[in-house]
Design an enzyme around this catalytic site. Structure first.
Site, mmCIF file in Angstrom:
data_model
loop_
_atom_site.group_PDB
_atom_site.id
_atom_site.type_symbol
_atom_site.label_atom_id
_atom_site.label_comp_id
_atom_site.label_asym_id
_atom_site.label_seq_id
_atom_site.Cartn_x
_atom_site.Cartn_y
_atom_site.Cartn_z
ATOM 1 C CE LYS A 15 96.862 100.042 69.462
ATOM 2 N NZ LYS A 15 96.402 101.324 70.011
ATOM 3 C CD GLN B 9 92.470 103.098 70.343
ATOM 4 O OE1 GLN B 9 93.180 102.165 70.685
ATOM 5 N NE2 GLN B 9 92.807 103.924 69.365
ATOM 6 C CG ASP C 228 99.594 103.990 74.643
ATOM 7 O OD1 ASP C 228 100.488 103.740 73.807
ATOM 8 O OD2 ASP C 228 98.525 104.544 74.332
#
Length: 264
Positions: A27, A71, A94
């Site tokens: 990413k 994450q 996200d």
């Protein structure tokens, strides 16, 4: 956005899980490719919930950061929901906070969960009709399975949620026009279960580049099927970067309005 404002995505990773580190590095590289900057914050596996929350709140308060990615998964001793909800709503690119889920499910506002949003765009781009179709979502993760079902419901699909403990999973899958596999169990969904012509989206990723669907066996039955890797993953990253850009534009507009008001 004013010239000189380069969007910045901050990724936080707890522990040294090789797969998670690889995802974060990928990413970060993609961010640079599209002209963004990235910052990676690596924390030891011993990090407590309170310590992680403090880090996320500090990043949320940092004006140089436009988007924040925590994450997943985090170590088991951490309260993941508390950590997610420590991320500022305007930097939750996200789509993992409780507020983002509520907005997505009820009003369609806010940032969407990246993988479900990417899957929806993949379906749209390939002309898959959703309204009136029966979609079976196998998986109930708060950042994948649950929001995926909500997005499909908003588009007029009839949604059945299943998971690894569902009784007679095969029968549920066999009735589906669209199968979304997001449970994290290698080849849990057998190819013989797939209804002829069904669309199969495999969002699972397991050791050895194996998805949640028995790919080779499903291929003759499915009308369309995503590979693992190379199917859903690139869409997830694309949505993440797009939402980071949107957050940066929004932040720049707020700063411009504030500066304009201050000069009056």
């Amino acid at each position: 956005m004013r010239r000189g404002n380069v969007p910045c995505l901050a990724a936080v990773i707890v522990g040294a899980d090789p797969a998670s580190k690889a995802y974060v590095q990928m990413k970060a590289k993609r961010s640079v490719v599209v002209g963004m900057t990235s910052r990676t914050v690596e924390l030891p596996v011993s990090t407590t919930t309170e310590e992680l929350v403090d880090v996320l709140r500090a990043l949320s308060a940092d004006p140089s950061i436009d988007g924040i990615l925590l994450q997943h998964p985090v170590p088991g001793h951490i309260d993941e929901r508390a950590a997610f909800d420590a991320i500022s709503a305007d930097k939750d690119v996200d789509g993992v906070t409780s507020a983002a889920f509520a907005a997505m499910a009820l009003t369609g506002g806010g940032f969407e969960s990246c993988t479900p949003s990417g899957i929806l765009r993949l379906l749209d781009a390939t002309g898959v009709e959703l309204s009136g179709k029966h979609a079976v979502v196998v998986g109930r993760s708060p950042i994948l399975g649950l929001p995926m079902g909500m997005l499909l419901l908003r588009r007029g699909a009839t949604v059945t949620y299943c998971h690894s403990r569902t009784v007679d999973l095969a029968a549920h899958v066999a009735s589906a026009d669209i199968v979304i596999a997001a449970v994290g169990v290698p080849e849990l969904i057998k190819g013989a279960w797939i209804k002829p012509g069904a669309v199969v989206i495999d969002a699972g990723y397991n050791e050895g580049n194996v998805g949640d669907v028995e790919y080779a066996a499903a291929l003759p039955h499915a009308g369309a099927i995503t590979p693992v890797p190379g199917g859903v993953g690139p869409m997830t990253v694309a949505v993440l970067l797009e939402q980071t850009l949107a957050a940066a534009v929004r932040a720049a507009e707020v700063r411009a309005c504030s500066e304009s008001s201050g000069m009056q």
